[in-house]
Write an enzyme that holds these catalytic residues in place. Structure first.
Site, PDB file in Angstrom:
ATOM      1  N   GLY A  12      11.358   0.346   3.820  1.00  0.00           N
ATOM      2  CA  GLY A  12      10.907  -0.758   2.978  1.00  0.00           C
ATOM      3  C   GLY A  12       9.435  -0.571   2.663  1.00  0.00           C
ATOM      4  CD  GLU A  13       7.922  -3.811  -1.340  1.00  0.00           C
ATOM      5  OE1 GLU A  13       7.879  -4.853  -0.675  1.00  0.00           O
ATOM      6  OE2 GLU A  13       8.215  -3.762  -2.539  1.00  0.00           O
ATOM      7  CB  VAL A  14       3.748   0.488   3.969  1.00  0.00           C
ATOM      8  CG1 VAL A  14       2.693   0.378   5.049  1.00  0.00           C
ATOM      9  CG2 VAL A  14       4.878   1.392   4.423  1.00  0.00           C
ATOM     10  CB  ILE A  23      -0.966   0.034   1.204  1.00  0.00           C
ATOM     11  CG1 ILE A  23      -0.216  -0.235   2.510  1.00  0.00           C
ATOM     12  CG2 ILE A  23      -2.113  -0.918   1.027  1.00  0.00           C
ATOM     13  CD1 ILE A  23      -1.056  -0.013   3.746  1.00  0.00           C
ATOM     14  N   GLY A  24       2.122   1.142   0.178  1.00  0.00           N
ATOM     15  CA  GLY A  24       2.923   2.361   0.188  1.00  0.00           C
ATOM     16  C   GLY A  24       4.389   2.029   0.330  1.00  0.00           C
ATOM     17  CG  ASP A  69       7.473  15.662  10.005  1.00  0.00           C
ATOM     18  OD1 ASP A  69       7.082  16.713   9.463  1.00  0.00           O
ATOM     19  OD2 ASP A  69       7.922  14.695   9.365  1.00  0.00           O
ATOM     20  CE  LYS A 109       5.118   2.744   8.850  1.00  0.00           C
ATOM     21  NZ  LYS A 109       5.714   3.907   9.455  1.00  0.00           N
ATOM     22  N   GLY A 132       7.689   3.016   2.610  1.00  0.00           N
ATOM     23  CA  GLY A 132       8.190   3.710   3.796  1.00  0.00           C
ATOM     24  C   GLY A 132       9.675   3.948   3.635  1.00  0.00           C
TER      25      GLY A 132
HETATM   26  P1  AMP Z   1       5.323   5.778   6.458  1.00  0.00           P
HETATM   27  O1  AMP Z   1       6.589   5.039   6.326  1.00  0.00           O
HETATM   28  O2  AMP Z   1       4.716   5.673   7.820  1.00  0.00           O
HETATM   29  O3  AMP Z   1       5.418   7.202   5.998  1.00  0.00           O
HETATM   30  O4  AMP Z   1       4.285   5.038   5.479  1.00  0.00           O
HETATM   31  C1  AMP Z   1       4.353   5.132   4.082  1.00  0.00           C
HETATM   32  C2  AMP Z   1       2.963   5.113   3.465  1.00  0.00           C
HETATM   33  O5  AMP Z   1       2.327   3.881   3.737  1.00  0.00           O
HETATM   34  C3  AMP Z   1       2.025   6.185   4.045  1.00  0.00           C
HETATM   35  O6  AMP Z   1       2.132   7.417   3.378  1.00  0.00           O
HETATM   36  C4  AMP Z   1       0.658   5.564   3.829  1.00  0.00           C
HETATM   37  O7  AMP Z   1       0.200   5.803   2.535  1.00  0.00           O
HETATM   38  C5  AMP Z   1       0.946   4.075   3.990  1.00  0.00           C
HETATM   39  N1  AMP Z   1       0.638   3.642   5.360  1.00  0.00           N
HETATM   40  C6  AMP Z   1       1.481   3.623   6.416  1.00  0.00           C
HETATM   41  N2  AMP Z   1       0.863   3.160   7.519  1.00  0.00           N
HETATM   42  C7  AMP Z   1      -0.405   2.881   7.153  1.00  0.00           C
HETATM   43  C8  AMP Z   1      -1.554   2.377   7.852  1.00  0.00           C
HETATM   44  N3  AMP Z   1      -1.502   2.087   9.153  1.00  0.00           N
HETATM   45  N4  AMP Z   1      -2.698   2.213   7.166  1.00  0.00           N
HETATM   46  C9  AMP Z   1      -2.754   2.544   5.840  1.00  0.00           C
HETATM   47  N5  AMP Z   1      -1.714   3.021   5.137  1.00  0.00           N
HETATM   48  C10 AMP Z   1      -0.552   3.198   5.770  1.00  0.00           C
END
Ligand code: AMP
EC number: 2.7.10.1
Length: 910
Positions: free
Chosen positions: A555-557, A549-550, A668, A575, A552
């Protein structure tokens, strides 16, 4: 293996954004209005590398013909894929190409999506084969559809190099047919030879090794030894005398590690589990319910089971006697996969000893057997602890009450934990139970101004005692602001910070009863200890990864279901820490979990646990369906009511109030770091160690060297790194602005330097379009230069609650002169401008940005500035100025007026 593909263009090459607004290049064609379309897009010559069957994964969007004005007649909703095989890189006429398939979309996109420039991606996979030439071309034919081709991935499958039964099988390319198995003869490794016939394996079309036949054995005088202790890849034959010398006469993993025959060939050597943890018993007459947690160490295996050995303790120290066959175990005595068992039909008034053992597939090979069990001594009909006699109230907030109590007079054993049961008075049809190992706890998530009933009971290995009598305590009313916690935290600061650069606030080395505080993981010598203190270890087998889904920082989320034993399945975000990390990166990655795990609030992202015992290392949090707030708002521009937006802001403020109460400074806070769930609940996230320093794309280096997200950060934090809850309040004002403008970029395309300069010169962002004046006033208050004049999160939550309860207060929108796009507005500071004109009470209040109180002043009888100069703080409260920051601001200005009057003895000029 992925083959290289370049598309060359017959269609149009276009820059676009994907669902996450990330830029991508696509090839598009959309000639739906014209007749007889025949548009081709070719790839380069793709080498097969010997593969006979290749797979093509297409990602594309297709426009729904019905959404096109009048173009339906000629519009198509499919396109065709072709290929042409050749031994040399020589382009060929389209007529020579062979059709692979007609491709249609599962999802087509509509006008609305186009308007947003957001696309819905379709993914289709086709395979090609048997291929016999060196390479091939792909081509895509459009006959009048509206298509954007986003990616073409071409790959083939292979069976990887494998060592099995002392034979090596080379990397093998499967056959061209799906059902075909390629037979491969293995080579016996050094010092070994085939037993009866050479070993064989079969490579399937899916790249898996199947059907092993035959094996090799060590030659005379040689014995097998595992080649790899951590991840077993195979065995080697070494001379038996050498093996004997090293103690390894048979295939042996490293000390304490083992493998069994049924383990897959490339499975790691594993070891027995450690003992079950947290074992407790609960006696009910002649039955005992035993419960425990999974061992800390599962030995790298998923087949952990539990056995119970029941013994009766004979009187007068005569030892133990095994329980007879009359004792019943439910569901059974050995091979339990759950972490509890009921032992029934024991003798009354009798001491028993239960040995609780964790085993796995390699337990029988373990030398050090004692490591794997715990004993529990139980007396049937044993007395439970006596009730807790007094429960006291500690710190009380609007949504929380601190409780403390004394140990029961007669604990009758070691107290393992306390249970706190509570419910709102006269609502006893439902109650909540929480647990504490201490004799104090803060109960959170309560309603303001409400009476709650609390009862506490203790638990020992003999079970629960009775609940205490009922204690009634009330939460504080709405909007009664006491600065206790803030000042407590402030008083504490400054002497326990170990590494100030990273210290969000000082650690909780000093304990304040009833107030939970954030503990800086740096106070732990071993960061791994901090992780396990605050985060639950989750066995990776309870998690399934479904999709990415994203991305980080580490690595991948991903997301997928989490199925914890005995708990409802929930969707979680996962994560991951990408492979090849350093120990420092692993620590930094897990840092976020050590922080998140300390929080428990409906507006803070909830940590479910961590996976550190297997790879990849993971952080598991609740899943937020709508992703990050900035993207979500941009996607839904103009779609929400003002009350919905204020509801989101209220949630964020409530989460921030909790963090500031805990003594945690976020640094932040920005819409991109807020996550939104399917109910529009906003939760604060992103607690990474390095987020401000490295991760956030918005962060820029300041002249002092730190990396700071300039547009969101208070001037004192930019200038001299003064990060406090008050600087978080400034950022909160910017988040308010982002929310009310549906994800607009603060200060638009101004450079960071210009932003710093403008803010320094007292310019501020104008009110967003259609923004209620009351909200804009609040934003402006958050952006007070003097940080002590900014409202506290506590006050912000109160104010937003008031606005929600009284929606007509949101009707008045920001004056259009305040929102000249691309121009910043001048912030009227508390010092005011000193023009020599006599002003009315209203003008004076306007000039110090307190114009909202004009009516209250006039209603309260303060219609002239002369009268105002007589006012005391008490008078201010009486007319209805409740916010501490506002009181201070008005009083300061009144004092200035008094000085001025005394000095000049002239009418009041402000
Ligand atoms: P981060 O590393 O926390 O910035 O996460 C990277 C991306 O993953 C975020 O911008 C969200 O789009 C997605 N993401 C992270 N945590 C969640 C979560 N708990 N539920 C849904 N999407 C998430």
């Amino acid at each position: 293996l992925v083959l290289t593909v370049e598309l060359w263009v017959m269609w149009e090459e276009i820059g676009e954004v994907d669902e996450d607004y990330a830029p991508i290049h696509t090839y598009q064609v959309c000639r739906v209005m014209e007749q007889n379309q025949n548009n081709w897009l070719h790839t380069n010559w793709i080498l097969t590398e010997g593969a006979q069957r290749v797979y093509i994964e297409l990602k594309f969007t297709l426009r729904d013909c019905n959404s096109l004005p009048g173009g339906v007649g000629t519009c198509k909703e499919t396109f065709n894929m072709y290929y042409y095989e050749t031994d040399e890189d020589r382009a060929m006429k389209e007529s020579r190409y062979i059709k692979v398939d007609t491709i249609a979309a599962d999802e087509s996109f509509t006008e609305l999506d186009l308007g947003d420039r957001v696309m819905k991606l379709n993914t289709e996979v086709r395979d090609l084969g048997p291929l016999s030439r060196k390479g091939f071309y792909l081509a895509f034919q459009d006959l009048g559809a509206c298509i954007a081709l986003v990616s073409v991935r071409v790959f083939y499958k292979r069976c990887p190099f494998l060592v099995k039964s002392l034979a090596e099988f080379p990397d093998t390319i499967p056959g061209s047919e799906a059902s075909q198995l390629v037979e491969v003869v293995g080579h016996c490794i050094n010092n070994s030879m085939p037993l009866y016939e050479p070993p064989r394996m079969h490579c399937s079309a899916d790249g898996e090794w199947l059907v092993p036949i035959g094996k090799c054995v060590c030659a005379g005088g040689f014995g097998t030894v595992c080649r790899c202790q951590v991840l077993l890849k195979g065995e080697v034959c070494i001379p038996i005398n050498v093996a004997r010398q090293t103690g390894a006469t048979s295939c042996s993993c490293e000390d304490e590690y083992h493998k069994i025959d049924s383990d897959p060939p490339n499975m790691a050597c594993t070891r027995p589990p450690s003992a079950p943890r947290n074992a407790i018993s609960n006696v009910n007459e002649t039955s005992v319910f035993l419960e425990w947690s999974i061992p800390m160490e599962t030995g790298g295996r998923k087949d952990v089971r539990y056995n119970i050995l029941c013994s009766r303790v004979l009187p007068d120290g005569r030892g133990l006697e095994e329980c007879g066959p009359n004792v019943r175990f439910l569901p059974r005595r050995v091979g339990l996969s759950n972490t509890s068992v009921m032992v029934a039909d024991l003798q009354s008034h009798t001491n028993y000893s239960f040995l609780l053992e964790a085993v796995n597939g390699v337990s029988e090979m373990a030398k050090d057997y004692t490591k794997q069990y715990v004993t529990l001594n139980v007396t049937t009909n044993q007395a439970a602890p006596s009730p807790v006699s007094v429960v006291r109230k500690g710190y009380t907030g609007k949504s929380s009450i601190g409780l403390s109590w004394a140990e029961p007079d007669r604990p009758n054993g070691i107290i393992l934990e306390y249970e706190i049961k509570y419910f709102e008075k006269e609502q006893d049809s439902s109650y909540t139970i929480i647990k504490s190992k201490e004799t104090e706890m803060v109960v959170e998530g309560l309603k303001a101004s409400s009476v709650y009933i609390f009862q506490v009971r203790a638990r020992t290995s003999a079970g629960y005692g009775a609940f205490s009598r009922r204690f009634e305590f009330q939460t504080s009313p709405y909007c009664e602001y006491t600065g206790t916690i803030q000042s407590t935290m402030a008083a504490r600061c400054g002497f326990v910070c170990l590494r100030p650069k990273w210290c969000h606030v000082c650690s909780a080395a000093v304990k304040f009863p009833g107030v939970r505080t954030y503990i800086d993981p740096l106070t732990y010598e071993d960061p791994n200890q901090a992780v396990h203190e605050f985060a639950q270890e989750i066995d990776v087998s309870f998690i399934s990864i479904e999709r990415i889904i994203g991305a980080g920082e580490f690595g991948e989320v991903c997301c997928g279901p989490l199925r914890l034993p005995g708990k409802r399945e929930i969707q979680v975000a996962i994560k991951t820490l990408k492979a090849g990390y350093t120990e420092q990166q692993r620590r930094d990655f897990l840092w976020e979990a050590s922080i998140m795990g300390q929080f428990n609030h409906p507006n803070i992202i909830r940590l479910e646990g961590v996976v550190t015992k297997s790879k990849p290392v993971m952080i598991i949090t609740e899943y937020m369906e709508n992703g990050s707030l900035d993207t979500f708002l941009k996607k839904n521009d103009g779609q929400f009511t003002v009350i919905q937006l204020v509801g989101m802001l209220r949630g964020i403020a409530s989460g921030m109030r909790y963090l500031s109460d805990m003594g945690y400074v976020h640094r932040d806070l920005a819409a991109r770091n807020i996550l939104v769930n399917s109910n529009l609940v906003c939760k604060v996230s992103d607690f990474g160690l390095s987020r401000v320093l490295e991760d956030d794309a918005e962060a820029a280096y300041t002249t002092r060297g730190g990396k700071i997200p300039i547009r969101w950060t208070a001037p004192e934090a930019i200038a001299y790194r003064k990060f406090t809850s008050a600087s978080d309040v400034w950022s909160y004002g910017i988040v308010m602005w982002e929310v009310m403008s549906y994800g607009e970029r603060p200060y638009w395309e101004m450079s960071n330097q210009d932003v710093i300069k403008a803010v320094e010169e007292n310019y501020r962002l104008p009110g967003p379009m259609d923004c209620p004046e009351a909200l804009y006033h609040l934003m402006m208050d958050c952006w007070q230069r003097e940080r002590t004049n900014r409202p506290k999160f506590d006050e912000i939550v109160c104010l937003l609650d008031k606005l929600i309860r009284n929606p007509s207060s949101l009707k008045k929108l920001v004056n259009s002169s305040h929102r000249v796009s691309n121009l910043l507005v001048e912030h009227a500071s508390a010092e005011g401008d000193c023009s020599a004109r006599t002003k009315s009470v209203g003008e004076w209040l306007d000039s110090i940005k307190m114009g909202r109180y004009t009516e209250l002043f006039v209603e309260g009888g303060y219609s002239s500035l002369e009268m105002v100069t007589q006012m005391t703080s008490e008078d201010l409260r009486r007319v209805g100025v409740n916010l501490a920051g506002h009181q201070k601001k008005i009083i300061t200005s009144i004092q200035e007026m008094r000085v001025h009057m005394n000095n000049t003895n002239s009418p009041i000029n402000i």
